[in-house]
Design a protein around this motif. Structure first.
Motif, PDB file in Angstrom:
ATOM      1  N   PRO A  47     -57.106 -24.676 -31.019  1.00 42.73           N
ATOM      2  CA  PRO A  47     -58.033 -24.205 -32.056  1.00 42.73           C
ATOM      3  C   PRO A  47     -59.420 -23.869 -31.527  1.00 42.73           C
ATOM      4  CG  PRO A  47     -56.739 -26.033 -32.875  1.00 42.73           C
ATOM      5  CD  PRO A  47     -56.436 -25.930 -31.406  1.00 42.73           C
ATOM      6  N   TYR A  53     -59.008 -30.214 -33.445  1.00 42.44           N
ATOM      7  CA  TYR A  53     -57.845 -30.435 -34.297  1.00 42.44           C
ATOM      8  C   TYR A  53     -58.216 -31.046 -35.653  1.00 42.44           C
ATOM      9  CZ  TYR A  53     -54.832 -28.893 -30.569  1.00 42.44           C
ATOM     10  OH  TYR A  53     -54.201 -28.105 -29.618  1.00 42.44           O
ATOM     11  N   PRO A  82     -52.923 -31.995 -28.883  1.00 42.05           N
ATOM     12  CA  PRO A  82     -53.434 -32.245 -30.228  1.00 42.05           C
ATOM     13  C   PRO A  82     -53.820 -33.704 -30.464  1.00 42.05           C
ATOM     14  CG  PRO A  82     -51.047 -32.000 -30.284  1.00 42.05           C
ATOM     15  CD  PRO A  82     -51.486 -31.626 -28.906  1.00 42.05           C
ATOM     16  N   ARG A 137     -56.358 -21.470 -40.786  1.00 43.30           N
ATOM     17  CA  ARG A 137     -55.918 -22.446 -39.792  1.00 43.30           C
ATOM     18  C   ARG A 137     -55.440 -21.754 -38.526  1.00 43.30           C
ATOM     19  NH1 ARG A 137     -57.889 -27.214 -41.299  1.00 43.30           N
ATOM     20  NH2 ARG A 137     -56.091 -28.564 -40.920  1.00 43.30           N
ATOM     21  N   TRP A 138     -55.589 -22.448 -37.424  1.00 44.95           N
ATOM     22  CA  TRP A 138     -55.234 -21.886 -36.126  1.00 44.95           C
ATOM     23  C   TRP A 138     -53.760 -21.506 -36.054  1.00 44.95           C
ATOM     24  CZ3 TRP A 138     -51.851 -23.531 -32.214  1.00 44.95           C
ATOM     25  CH2 TRP A 138     -51.970 -22.842 -30.999  1.00 44.95           C
ATOM     26  N   ASN A 161     -59.549 -27.248 -36.934  1.00 36.61           N
ATOM     27  CA  ASN A 161     -58.329 -26.450 -36.787  1.00 36.61           C
ATOM     28  C   ASN A 161     -58.551 -24.985 -37.163  1.00 36.61           C
ATOM     29  OD1 ASN A 161     -55.650 -25.937 -36.265  1.00 36.61           O
ATOM     30  ND2 ASN A 161     -54.877 -26.832 -38.160  1.00 36.61           N
TER      31      ASN A 161
END
Length: 450
Positions: free
Chosen positions: A354, A325, A196, A182-183, A328
């Motif tokens: 992301p 998002y 986001p 995940r980012w 991500n």
């Protein structure tokens, strides 16, 4: 009685001697429209708007100006009923004499002023133009200005219902520290993920933010034979190769030309500050301007190009951010520093959101399709958009070639994997084609002329 007669004669003489009201023509050229857009771009750089927000700032003023021109130009159709939620603008007062192109520039400047922070910078341009126009023909200027402001209010009401204000109060993006794929925020500023909730903004043309949902990215894996690791290693190797070739390498020149990152942070000792650059949307608006000037497009066609391009790019950002998002995905810089080389740095500074899909790829793909529809395929041009920021002119044989270069620049810059680039370009081109096919902005008369 004699005194009254003398007074009447004096009044009549004074009236007859009064200077006649000026009635010079007010000729509005594409340059006045360009000036408004250029000033908006300058202000967005100053105010540091994110790329998605910047796309919204471009689109609404263009729509407002376009609707005024379309209402009085038989070659163009209104976007009312074509853009989500847009209704017809107010009818002008037929007892007034209105310069509709002047009204269009007024509406453009007024809505732009409402969308930026540094209003005084927009007002300085507005006031300078107002002074010239009013000096030529005060009545025509006053009536035209009043109508432009009326339309700006109408478009402003529509704009205020796009959910932007609501997204300002939504929670910040939270990082999932337990998921290695995940980012995570990236150096040097380690900023929170921006916008986001951008997929909650009402699209202009799309049915939904997810309408052009791309295939998922390669699954995160550090296995050397996995698709993800191969793409990761490619970013690492490309960066190392072009570094050996030096700053003059073609790849580094391409990466820097298409950087367009308004969030570049520079550290000097204990001081951190931002260098200011245009966004990807601003770069493509610059390309639209170049094409319009090269073809000697009149005011209406110039505005047509700006409007269609800005609407497509605004929806491209909504589509792209919807995927960013959702998937991500972690950035190459983070994985390389954690697992391959802790001193490795990309050519470009990694932007704060992301990885998948690439925003440049999606937006450039969409813009290139729309501009090709407006100006034709194989349209060659010299792109001097980045000259004010110290970068040389680059030449392209078509909008498609420029979009392809913008996309691959993200690999050269070390900030995107190949999948984000290639899938992103397709996502953008599919979206751009949808916009071209759905928006009927040219009247049957104009289509027949073409």
């Amino acid at each position: 009685m004699k005194k009254i007669l003398i007074a009447l004669i004096s009044f009549a003489f004074a009236v007859s001697c009064k200077a006649p009201q000026k009635e010079e023509p007010i000729n509005i050229t594409p340059e006045e429209l360009d000036a408004s857009i250029d000033r908006v771009t300058e202000i967005m750089i100053h105010d540091i708007f994110s790329p998605p927000v910047a796309s919204r700032i471009f689109a609404y003023p263009n729509v407002a100006a376009y609707e005024i021109v379309a209402a009085t130009n038989d070659n163009y159709n209104s976007l009312a009923g074509q853009l989500n939620g847009l209704t017809a603008i107010p009818e002008p007062d037929t007892t007034k004499t209105i310069n509709y192109e002047l009204a269009a520039v007024v509406a453009h400047m007024e809505l732009s002023k409402r969308l930026i922070f540094s209003e005084d910078r927009m007002e300085s341009l507005r006031d300078s133009l107002y002074m010239v126009w009013e000096g030529k023909n005060p009545v025509l200027f006053s009536d035209s200005k009043a109508y432009g402001l009326q339309v700006a209010d109408h478009i402003g009401e529509w704009m205020n219902k796009d959910n932007y204000a609501q997204t300002r109060t939504m929670p910040k993006f939270t990082v999932d520290a337990d998921d290695p794929g995940r980012w995570q925020p990236t150096p040097p500023a380690y900023m929170d993920g921006i916008e986001p909730h951008w997929n909650k903004i009402r699209p202009f043309v799309l049915d939904s933010a997810a309408q052009f949902k791309p295939v998922p990215p390669p699954a995160y894996s550090l296995e050397e034979d996995s698709a993800f690791y191969k793409e990761l290693k490619e970013v690492y190797d490309v960066r190392n190769k072009i570094t050996e070739e030096g700053d003059s390498s073609e790849e580094i020149q391409i990466a820097r030309f298409w950087d367009c990152n308004p969030y570049v942070s520079v550290t000097r000792g204990h001081l951190m500050f931002a260098t200011k650059k245009i966004t990807p949307g601003a770069h493509w608006m610059g390309i639209a301007k170049i094409a319009a000037r090269k073809t000697n497009s009149d005011f209406a066609k110039t505005l047509f190009a700006y409007t269609k391009a800005s609407v497509a790019m605004a929806d491209a950002f909504i589509s792209c951010w919807d995927e960013k998002y959702r998937s991500n995905l972690i950035r190459p810089e983070t994985v390389i520093n954690q697992h391959i080389d802790d001193s490795w740095k990309p050519v470009l500074q990694t932007p704060p959101f992301p990885e998948y899909t690439s925003g440049h790829s999606v937006v450039s793909g969409a813009a290139s399709v729309v501009l090709t529809e407006v100006f034709g395929d194989n349209f060659s041009f010299d792109d001097d958009t980045e000259v004010p920021y110290g970068l040389p002119i680059r030449s392209f044989k078509s909008f498609k070639q420029a979009a392809d270069e913008a996309a691959i620049s993200r690999m050269y810059g070390g900030i995107h994997y190949r999948a984000a680039i290639e899938v992103g370009v397709k996502q953008g081109r599919d979206l751009g084609t949808f916009v071209v096919n759905k928006l009927h902005m040219l009247s049957d008369k104009k289509v027949a002329q073409n």
